[in-house]
Design a protein around this motif. Structure first.
Motif, PDB file in Angstrom:
ATOM      1  N   ARG A 295     -17.255 -23.148  22.307  1.00 29.68           N
ATOM      2  CA  ARG A 295     -16.591 -21.987  21.708  1.00 29.68           C
ATOM      3  C   ARG A 295     -15.086 -21.988  22.006  1.00 29.68           C
ATOM      4  NH1 ARG A 295     -19.383 -20.487  17.531  1.00 29.68           N
ATOM      5  NH2 ARG A 295     -21.615 -20.331  18.021  1.00 29.68           N
ATOM      6  N   VAL A 296     -14.717 -22.445  23.229  1.00 28.94           N
ATOM      7  CA  VAL A 296     -13.285 -22.530  23.573  1.00 28.94           C
ATOM      8  C   VAL A 296     -12.584 -23.548  22.678  1.00 28.94           C
ATOM      9  CG1 VAL A 296     -11.650 -23.166  25.378  1.00 28.94           C
ATOM     10  CG2 VAL A 296     -13.641 -21.789  25.952  1.00 28.94           C
ATOM     11  N   LEU A 297     -13.200 -24.702  22.476  1.00 31.22           N
ATOM     12  CA  LEU A 297     -12.625 -25.706  21.596  1.00 31.22           C
ATOM     13  C   LEU A 297     -12.528 -25.213  20.163  1.00 31.22           C
ATOM     14  CD1 LEU A 297     -14.212 -29.057  22.840  1.00 31.22           C
ATOM     15  CD2 LEU A 297     -11.799 -28.442  22.842  1.00 31.22           C
ATOM     16  N   LEU A 298     -13.516 -24.441  19.764  1.00 27.53           N
ATOM     17  CA  LEU A 298     -13.520 -23.928  18.390  1.00 27.53           C
ATOM     18  C   LEU A 298     -12.347 -22.956  18.175  1.00 27.53           C
ATOM     19  CD1 LEU A 298     -15.296 -24.347  15.894  1.00 27.53           C
ATOM     20  CD2 LEU A 298     -16.514 -22.242  16.496  1.00 27.53           C
ATOM     21  N   ARG A 299     -12.114 -22.073  19.173  1.00 27.08           N
ATOM     22  CA  ARG A 299     -10.984 -21.136  19.045  1.00 27.08           C
ATOM     23  C   ARG A 299      -9.651 -21.888  19.087  1.00 27.08           C
ATOM     24  NH1 ARG A 299     -14.425 -17.741  22.165  1.00 27.08           N
ATOM     25  NH2 ARG A 299     -13.510 -18.477  24.126  1.00 27.08           N
ATOM     26  N   ALA A 300      -9.564 -22.930  19.928  1.00 21.47           N
ATOM     27  CA  ALA A 300      -8.333 -23.719  19.978  1.00 21.47           C
ATOM     28  C   ALA A 300      -8.078 -24.434  18.651  1.00 21.47           C
ATOM     29  CB  ALA A 300      -8.419 -24.738  21.115  1.00 21.47           C
ATOM     30  N   ALA A 301      -9.156 -24.911  18.019  1.00 21.44           N
ATOM     31  CA  ALA A 301      -8.988 -25.574  16.728  1.00 21.44           C
ATOM     32  C   ALA A 301      -8.487 -24.599  15.673  1.00 21.44           C
ATOM     33  CB  ALA A 301     -10.312 -26.194  16.305  1.00 21.44           C
ATOM     34  N   ARG A 302      -8.955 -23.347  15.733  1.00 21.22           N
ATOM     35  CA  ARG A 302      -8.472 -22.342  14.781  1.00 21.22           C
ATOM     36  C   ARG A 302      -6.986 -22.041  15.036  1.00 21.22           C
ATOM     37  NH1 ARG A 302     -12.535 -17.370  14.111  1.00 21.22           N
ATOM     38  NH2 ARG A 302     -11.028 -17.017  12.415  1.00 21.22           N
ATOM     39  N   ALA A 303      -6.587 -22.023  16.324  1.00 17.80           N
ATOM     40  CA  ALA A 303      -5.184 -21.769  16.640  1.00 17.80           C
ATOM     41  C   ALA A 303      -4.292 -22.915  16.170  1.00 17.80           C
ATOM     42  CB  ALA A 303      -5.012 -21.552  18.152  1.00 17.80           C
ATOM     43  N   VAL A 304      -4.754 -24.152  16.342  1.00 14.47           N
ATOM     44  CA  VAL A 304      -3.984 -25.312  15.885  1.00 14.47           C
ATOM     45  C   VAL A 304      -3.795 -25.263  14.367  1.00 14.47           C
ATOM     46  CG1 VAL A 304      -4.053 -27.818  15.609  1.00 14.47           C
ATOM     47  CG2 VAL A 304      -4.536 -26.803  17.837  1.00 14.47           C
ATOM     48  N   LEU A 305      -4.868 -24.934  13.650  1.00 12.33           N
ATOM     49  CA  LEU A 305      -4.775 -24.850  12.183  1.00 12.33           C
ATOM     50  C   LEU A 305      -3.829 -23.733  11.763  1.00 12.33           C
ATOM     51  CD1 LEU A 305      -8.515 -25.441  11.227  1.00 12.33           C
ATOM     52  CD2 LEU A 305      -6.590 -26.973  10.779  1.00 12.33           C
ATOM     53  N   ALA A 306      -3.889 -22.596  12.500  1.00  7.87           N
ATOM     54  CA  ALA A 306      -3.011 -21.472  12.170  1.00  7.87           C
ATOM     55  C   ALA A 306      -1.536 -21.854  12.375  1.00  7.87           C
ATOM     56  CB  ALA A 306      -3.372 -20.254  13.015  1.00  7.87           C
ATOM     57  N   TRP A 307      -1.231 -22.562  13.491  1.00  3.39           N
ATOM     58  CA  TRP A 307       0.163 -22.961  13.749  1.00  3.39           C
ATOM     59  C   TRP A 307       0.656 -23.966  12.712  1.00  3.39           C
ATOM     60  CZ3 TRP A 307       4.322 -21.375  15.868  1.00  3.39           C
ATOM     61  CH2 TRP A 307       5.393 -22.252  16.101  1.00  3.39           C
ATOM     62  N   GLU A 308      -0.209 -24.899  12.318  1.00  3.43           N
ATOM     63  CA  GLU A 308       0.191 -25.877  11.318  1.00  3.43           C
ATOM     64  C   GLU A 308       0.476 -25.225   9.964  1.00  3.43           C
ATOM     65  OE1 GLU A 308      -2.211 -29.794  13.039  1.00  3.43           O
ATOM     66  OE2 GLU A 308      -2.942 -28.708  11.278  1.00  3.43           O
ATOM     67  N   ARG A 309      -0.157 -24.113   9.701  1.00  7.67           N
ATOM     68  CA  ARG A 309       0.108 -23.400   8.450  1.00  7.67           C
ATOM     69  C   ARG A 309       1.279 -22.427   8.579  1.00  7.67           C
ATOM     70  NH1 ARG A 309      -6.166 -21.790   6.784  1.00  7.67           N
ATOM     71  NH2 ARG A 309      -6.914 -23.942   6.517  1.00  7.67           N
ATOM     72  N   LEU A 310       1.445 -21.827   9.828  1.00  6.26           N
ATOM     73  CA  LEU A 310       2.464 -20.786  10.001  1.00  6.26           C
ATOM     74  C   LEU A 310       3.861 -21.387  10.189  1.00  6.26           C
ATOM     75  CD1 LEU A 310       3.233 -17.811  10.397  1.00  6.26           C
ATOM     76  CD2 LEU A 310       2.690 -18.078  12.834  1.00  6.26           C
ATOM     77  N   TRP A 311       4.002 -22.471  10.985  1.00  4.16           N
ATOM     78  CA  TRP A 311       5.337 -22.966  11.323  1.00  4.16           C
ATOM     79  C   TRP A 311       6.130 -23.430  10.110  1.00  4.16           C
ATOM     80  CZ3 TRP A 311       9.053 -22.233  14.291  1.00  4.16           C
ATOM     81  CH2 TRP A 311      10.091 -23.160  14.475  1.00  4.16           C
TER      82      TRP A 311
ATOM     83  N   ALA B 295      -7.185 -19.633   9.574  1.00  4.35           N
ATOM     84  CA  ALA B 295      -8.241 -20.645   9.464  1.00  4.35           C
ATOM     85  C   ALA B 295      -9.577 -20.037   9.828  1.00  4.35           C
ATOM     86  CB  ALA B 295      -7.940 -21.826  10.384  1.00  4.35           C
ATOM     87  N   GLY B 296     -10.617 -20.412   9.069  1.00  2.00           N
ATOM     88  CA  GLY B 296     -11.968 -19.930   9.335  1.00  2.00           C
ATOM     89  C   GLY B 296     -12.689 -20.816  10.326  1.00  2.00           C
ATOM     90  N   GLU B 297     -13.921 -20.380  10.680  1.00  2.00           N
ATOM     91  CA  GLU B 297     -14.704 -21.118  11.672  1.00  2.00           C
ATOM     92  C   GLU B 297     -15.172 -22.442  11.112  1.00  2.00           C
ATOM     93  OE1 GLU B 297     -18.709 -20.392  14.330  1.00  2.00           O
ATOM     94  OE2 GLU B 297     -17.439 -18.699  13.813  1.00  2.00           O
ATOM     95  N   ALA B 298     -15.555 -22.455   9.842  1.00  2.00           N
ATOM     96  CA  ALA B 298     -16.015 -23.708   9.240  1.00  2.00           C
ATOM     97  C   ALA B 298     -14.868 -24.725   9.205  1.00  2.00           C
ATOM     98  CB  ALA B 298     -16.542 -23.439   7.825  1.00  2.00           C
ATOM     99  N   GLU B 299     -13.634 -24.243   8.917  1.00  2.00           N
ATOM    100  CA  GLU B 299     -12.485 -25.164   8.929  1.00  2.00           C
ATOM    101  C   GLU B 299     -12.202 -25.681  10.343  1.00  2.00           C
ATOM    102  OE1 GLU B 299      -9.671 -23.568   5.333  1.00  2.00           O
ATOM    103  OE2 GLU B 299      -9.800 -22.334   7.126  1.00  2.00           O
ATOM    104  N   ALA B 300     -12.397 -24.809  11.328  1.00  2.00           N
ATOM    105  CA  ALA B 300     -12.193 -25.249  12.703  1.00  2.00           C
ATOM    106  C   ALA B 300     -13.205 -26.314  13.099  1.00  2.00           C
ATOM    107  CB  ALA B 300     -12.269 -24.053  13.657  1.00  2.00           C
ATOM    108  N   ARG B 301     -14.506 -26.114  12.685  1.00  2.00           N
ATOM    109  CA  ARG B 301     -15.509 -27.137  13.000  1.00  2.00           C
ATOM    110  C   ARG B 301     -15.159 -28.462  12.325  1.00  2.00           C
ATOM    111  NH1 ARG B 301     -19.283 -22.854  12.344  1.00  2.00           N
ATOM    112  NH2 ARG B 301     -19.757 -23.584  10.228  1.00  2.00           N
ATOM    113  N   ARG B 302     -14.718 -28.355  11.085  1.00  2.00           N
ATOM    114  CA  ARG B 302     -14.367 -29.582  10.383  1.00  2.00           C
ATOM    115  C   ARG B 302     -13.165 -30.285  11.043  1.00  2.00           C
ATOM    116  NH1 ARG B 302     -16.071 -33.890   8.766  1.00  2.00           N
ATOM    117  NH2 ARG B 302     -14.838 -34.976   7.166  1.00  2.00           N
TER     118      ARG B 302
END
Length: 845
Positions: free
Chosen positions: A8-24, A79-86
């Protein structure tokens, strides 16, 4: 399979990484607009542009900020959870989407046993593949979106702006946000102030600046910083951007600035002022001298006055027991003490005409200019006319500004020298009468000199003394009528030299010259005299040392000192060693190591002082002969005791098993002991009589020692007890026991001989190096000088030195560097700045 919590920690980190790549990529334009505006503000660009352009830039910056921010908010999608898993599956290199499989459920066939088994195997295979999940860092892809790297230019501009405008950042940001529509000159008002403290304070210069437009009100002024400077600091101020000459207000009347322009138009060229700060609580630059003049720049000011130095006696001035005045002192100043002196005046009233009214002594400073100075000095003032008279003594300390602080006065009797020669005592008494009464007692002084001159047999018909006394009388009687009291100081100096000659011959005069040479060289080094002057004084000191050693050697030859008065194994410093120390100090001074030269010369002065203290006095021939007889008698006694101990030892060896046990006193069991005992009884009785005779001679010697020196060495009494015990053992026919007592007696006799030599040396001169045969390697030399004595006093500054004295290798290296500098100084093809620098280095050499 990885645990549920880490997953679950990795999943939340993946969502944060995707969010930063879209936000910056969406947020970067907003940050770029803000960074560009702040850079222009810190560079104070807005102070140089018209107000309408300033306003337009503000509106444009605001619109750009709002537009880019709205665009970022509109386009950003979390980013959604499915995108984070992917993202996790892609970064971990997993195929067939195992994380999604683990989240799936069996849709049908749950009741079929084989279907469930197949589903479980599928889940286990998926779980096994996700044991090592990993997440790569964010990759916004800015290089593709900004291929020309404009973002790096904006960042570099921001860094330069922060460095340039950090000291005035608040005022510049305010000016950037609020445009001024009042009419303004083309150049902003700038005020720069340099405050340079006096060099002796060692304080760094202070730089103050304040830049703003002349139309700014109080709200546009930078926050002032407090300024603290020493009194006497030099202030240099320049102001530009004003239409009229400003004034400086610190205390008292305002000081006007001067125009820098050739035509006097300061509005174009600016204004300048240079003055000295002596007080005030605020440094204020105003745009005029009138009552309503506005302050252009101002800082709180503290002018710290230079305090007067403080100096005190650590202990009362006193005689050190060898006729020298001991002064222990401490001085302090806020910026540094550059000079220390000791002053004296007569405590019993003003001296008569012709006698000095006061005198001053320079005290050594280990580090001139240091805030605190502490030291001990010993001065021989026995030659001064006031020796033996009550004086009032005080200290004075001077700082670099010339301010002088004084200590409380202390009263004492100035140490005077004790003369043993009767004629020398009479000459010194006449000299002292001149110092106390001056010309008022001139007739009595002339009568005393006539009485001395009339009896030349009392001073061995010394021609020098006779002529000196005649010259002194002539000056007092004839020249006094023409020149008055001006002749008294020269006559007193002449009488003192004559008294020294009678007391110690040429040694005393040579010692006086040596002291003068030492003091002159020490003063020159302290005042950083030129190298030529140091070289000349070094040579004079060397000549004075040669003269002193020659006179001392002649006196020692005439003294005819008894043998055994010097320890052949003692560590003795010769005149050659002292000359080598002086040569090394001279070489150090030549190479520029003056601090090390001072340290070495200080050590040389202490060694010379030890030599003076250890010089034997002249004793009557009868006393010297008596000492020689006592030393010879002690040697003979030791030899006889050694011979008697050898005989007793042989008896104990010949006695064999039939002798008495030296510890129990019981008889042996051998059948031959009767015959041997009869023969040994006679030898034991004879040995006891010989031992008692040696003990009687030792007793007589102890009485003579007590009569001559007022005491006997402790080891003599111990030797007497050992001899008594040896006599009793011999009478009891116990030769083994007697040999032990005789050995102890022999050791104590040798110690007694050493004690006798020390007492004789003290009677000839305090501190003379003595000793009897103890190997040098076994001596405890800690805290002792080369003559084997403890250092009971100091000459000059008593503080321990922390300056490293260079060794021979350092001196060679310094010489090589000096020669290389001189070689380069003669190469005219070298650049002018380099040759100037080399000349400055060579100037002190």
């Amino acid at each position: 399979m990885i645990g549920a919590r880490p997953y679950r920690v990795l999943l939340r980190a993946a969502r944060a990484v995707l969010a930063w790549e879209r936000l910056w990529p969406l947020l970067w334009p907003v940050v770029g607009v803000v960074a560009l505006f702040v850079s222009l503000a810190l560079l104070d660009v807005f102070a140089w542009i018209p107000a309408w352009l300033h306003l337009a830039v503000l509106l444009l910056a605001g619109a750009a900020f709002a537009g880019t921010a709205a665009r970022a908010l509109r386009r950003f999608r979390p980013a959604g959870e499915a995108e984070a898993r992917r993202r996790l599956e892609a970064d971990s290199g997993l195929a067939h989407r195992p994380l999604s499989a683990l989240e799936d459920h069996l849709a049908s066939g749950a009741g079929d046993e084989s279907t469930r088994a197949l589903w479980q195997a599928h889940l286990l295979r998926a779980a096994a593949s996700v044991r090592h999940l990993r997440l790569r860092p964010p990759a916004p892809g800015m290089a593709a979106r900004d291929p020309h790297g404009f973002r790096a230019g904006v960042l570099l501009l921001l860094v330069v702006a922060v460095v340039a405008g950090w000291g005035d950042a608040s005022a510049r940001l305010q000016r950037a946000l609020v445009p001024k529509f009042q009419p303004a000159p083309g150049h902003p008002v700038a005020a720069e102030v340099w405050i340079t403290p006096p060099a002796y304070t060692a304080k760094p210069p202070v730089y103050l600046s304040l830049a703003r437009r002349a139309a700014d009100g109080a709200d546009g002024t930078a926050v002032p910083q407090a300024v603290e400077v020493p009194a006497g600091s030099t202030l240099l101020a320049q102001v530009t951007g004003l239409a009229q000459a400003p004034v400086l207000v610190t205390e008292g009347a305002p000081v006007p600035f001067e125009s820098l322009a050739a035509d006097g138009d300061g509005a174009a060229g600016g204004y300048r002022l240079e003055t000295e700060l002596t007080g005030g609580d605020r440094l204020s630059i105003r745009d005029g001298a009138g009552e309503g003049a506005a302050e252009v720049a101002g800082w709180p000011l503290t002018v710290r006055p230079d305090a007067v130095p403080e100096v005190v006696f650590i202990g009362p001035p006193k005689d050190d027991g060898q006729g020298r005045l001991r002064l222990e002192y401490q001085a302090r100043d806020d910026y540094g003490v550059v000079k220390l002196e000791s002053h004296a005046e007569r405590a019993d009233g003003p001296p008569p005409p012709g006698v000095p009214a006061d005198f001053a002594l320079d005290l050594p400073l280990r580090d001139p200019g240091a805030p605190e100075a502490r030291g001990v000095t010993l001065r021989d003032l026995t030659a001064h006319p006031w020796a033996g008279l009550p004086v009032r003594l005080w200290l004075s300390a001077t700082d670099a500004k010339g301010q002088e602080g004084r200590s409380e006065a202390a009263e004492l009797i100035l140490p005077e020298r004790t003369f043993n020669h009767p004629v020398a005592r009479e000459i010194v008494a006449a000299r002292k009468r001149l110092a106390v009464r001056g010309s008022d007692d001139l007739e009595r002084v002339l009568e005393d000199l006539d009485a001395i001159v009339a009896r030349p047999d009392r001073y061995a018909e010394d021609t020098v003394v006779f002529l000196g006394l005649r010259v002194a009388r002539y000056r007092l009687y004839h020249e006094f009528r023409e020149h008055g009291d001006a002749q008294i100081p020269s006559v007193m100096s002449l009488l003192w030299d004559l008294a020294l000659r009678l007391e110690n011959g040429e040694v005393a005069l040579a010692e006086q010259d040596l002291r003068r040479a030492e003091e002159a060289l020490a003063k020159a080094l302290q005042e950083n005299a030129p190298s030529d002057e140091i070289e000349r004084l070094m040579n004079e000191l060397r000549d004075a040392m040669d003269k002193y050693f020659r006179a001392l050697a002649e006196q020692m030859q005439r003294q005819d000192m008894p043998e055994g008065m010097m320890d052949p194994n003692a560590q003795v410093m010769t005149s050659d060693d002292l000359k080598q120390m002086l040569d090394r100090a001279q070489e150090l001074a030549r190479t520029g190591s003056r601090e090390a030269a001072k340290q070495l010369l200080e050590e040389l002065r202490k060694r010379l002082e030890s030599l003076r203290a250890g010089r034997p006095t002249q004793l009557p021939r009868k006393a010297l002969n008596e000492m020689r007889k006592m030393m010879d008698a002690m040697r003979d006694l030791i030899q006889r005791q050694q011979k008697l101990m050898d005989q007793t030892f042989r008896r104990s060896q010949q006695g064999g098993p039939g002798q008495r046990d030296p510890r129990s006193g019981q008889q042996g069991q051998m059948g031959e002991q009767g015959q041997q005992g009869e023969g040994q009884a006679g030898e034991g009785s004879q040995g006891a009589m010989s031992q008692e005779e040696l003990r009687r001679r030792l007793g007589e010697m102890m009485l003579r020692m007590d009569e001559m020196f007022g005491g006997i060495p402790k080891s003599m009494g111990q030797a007497d007890r050992n001899m008594r015990d040896a006599t009793q053992s011999l009478r009891g026919d116990r030769p083994g026991e007697a040999a032990g007592h005789q050995g102890e007696a022999l050791e104590n006799l040798r110690g007694a001989m050493e004690g006798m030599a020390e007492q004789m040396a003290r009677s000839m001169g305090q501190g003379m190096p003595m000793g009897m045969g103890q190997p040098q390697g076994q001596r405890d030399m800690r805290g002792r000088d080369p003559f084997g004595r403890t250092s009971g006093g100091h000459f000059g500054n008593a503080e321990d030195g922390s300056v490293k004295v260079p060794d021979a290798a350092d001196l060679r290296r310094a010489g090589e560097i000096l020669r290389e500098l001189r070689r380069r100084a003669g190469q005219h093809q070298r650049p002018r700045p380099e040759r100037d620098y080399i000349d400055r280095l060579l100037r002190r050499f």
